[in-house]
Design an enzyme around this catalytic site. Sequence first.
Site, PDB file in Angstrom:
ATOM      1  N   LYS A 184       0.814  -1.212   0.000  1.00 37.88           N
ATOM      2  CA  LYS A 184       0.000   0.000   0.000  1.00 37.88           C
ATOM      3  C   LYS A 184       0.858   1.277   0.000  1.00 37.88           C
ATOM      4  CE  LYS A 184      -3.904  -2.273  -0.037  1.00 37.88           C
ATOM      5  NZ  LYS A 184      -3.710  -3.707   0.232  1.00 37.88           N
TER       6      LYS A 184
HETATM    7  C1  LIG Z   1      -4.967  -4.671   0.812  1.00 39.37           C
HETATM    8  C2  LIG Z   1      -6.442  -4.672   0.915  1.00 39.37           C
HETATM    9  C3  LIG Z   1      -7.123  -5.160   2.047  1.00 39.37           C
HETATM   10  C4  LIG Z   1      -6.449  -5.917   3.154  1.00 39.37           C
HETATM   11  O1  LIG Z   1      -5.440  -5.238   3.770  1.00 39.37           O
HETATM   12  P1  LIG Z   1      -4.580  -5.965   4.902  1.00 39.37           P
HETATM   13  O2  LIG Z   1      -3.990  -4.781   5.634  1.00 39.37           O
HETATM   14  O3  LIG Z   1      -3.563  -6.800   4.206  1.00 39.37           O
HETATM   15  O4  LIG Z   1      -5.493  -6.755   5.760  1.00 39.37           O
HETATM   16  C5  LIG Z   1      -8.486  -5.024   2.107  1.00 39.37           C
HETATM   17  N1  LIG Z   1      -9.182  -4.453   1.113  1.00 39.37           N
HETATM   18  C6  LIG Z   1      -8.581  -3.997   0.009  1.00 39.37           C
HETATM   19  C7  LIG Z   1      -9.405  -3.353  -1.054  1.00 39.37           C
HETATM   20  C8  LIG Z   1      -7.192  -4.111  -0.146  1.00 39.37           C
HETATM   21  O5  LIG Z   1      -6.598  -3.678  -1.258  1.00 39.37           O
END
Ligand SMILES: *Cc1c(COP(=O)(O)O)cnc(C)c1O
Length: 381
Positions: A184
């Site tokens: 992210k």
């Molecule tokens: C990355 C992501 C998640 C999950 O994130 P984590 O921190 O790995 O649990 C949930 N929803 C979306 C749309 C994502 O891109």
Amino acid sequence: MTPRIPFNHPTLIGNEAAYVAQALASGHISGDGAFTKRCHALLERTLGASRVLLTSSCTHALEMAALLLDLQPGDEVIVPSFTFVSTVNAFVLRGARPVFVDIRSDTLNLDERQLERALSSRTRAIVVVHYAGIACEMDTISALAARHGIPIVEDNAHGLFGRYRGRWLGTLGSLATLSFHETKNYTCGEGGALVVNDPHLVARAEVLREKGTNRSRFFRGEVDKYTWVDLGSSYLPSDLSAAMLLGQLEEQDHVQARRKELFDRYMEGLWDWAHTSGVGLPQIPPECTPAYHLFYVRLPDEAMRSRFIRWLDSQGVHSVFHYVPLHTSPMGRRYGYAAGDLPMTEAVSDQLARLPFFFGLSRAQQDRVIRAAVSFPMNAA
Ligand SMILES: *Cc1c(COP(=O)(O)O)cnc(C)c1O
């Protein structure tokens, strides 16, 4: 040989290592230490949210949202199928039934025109995902949700610091979630946050996150001992994670400017090729300021998409596709869904390829990606 260009490389930018060293030296490395508090304050001040609580992941923040909304077996939650599995699983864990809605062809976000007919007397939440950090059509969705008294949860894993009509993504629903996973825009390896915009949910959110105890109130001196008061789990990250995260969040302007530059350079470099080859590029409605989470191209069909990814690979560029639709997965089928139910989701899932897009991607590397893409032999057998 020139080194391969990875699809992603985690952001590393500012004071991360220095802050982690400070946290280690301080002797407080469990959750809710000094760095967690600084992350909370920074995000609350910037977003203007009632409360922001760091969690161990976005998945956990979504689970907290499902608990806060008191979802019960048999309740329905409206969700996109074109998303990461946690958007849906957090609610399914409470026994709720996912009601999948198709996406728009331009933003790849939940199609607000199809929401009304997905509603039923059992609908308890509408979960939106601002795909790629470009906002859903929130005016329409919010008006419909308000008319029916249904809360909105924003899975804002992609959208931190993006805006919709000037308002921050993550402040448009009763609750919103953030991800600080290594893929992210801002990361501490694994991490997330719950953004609580509805002030009535703040106290319970603190309790759920602290194993069902009123420990937060105890530390604020509001009660003289802390005890078990509700459901809960351990959703807080260590202060080491928060220390790393703070080093990144403090560089918000720098990160956003860099990601916008990368996005704009891809748009410019691929524009002519895309428009003469029938390849789709991201579309940004005028009311949206993206968070610039990812960059994708849409090939005419699945065979060409697979060939495109293999072509880039042969040119030393790692590109990936996503999302495999949730409604046609084995779990989705258990809820009665089948291929053909959500045609736009299925088409986009077949057509989309994501290009390398990360803070540390150099201009020279990006130019190589662009050259590789525009030299893709569209008509090869
Ligand atoms: C990355 C992501 C998640 C999950 O994130 P984590 O921190 O790995 O649990 C949930 N929803 C979306 C749309 C994502 O891109």
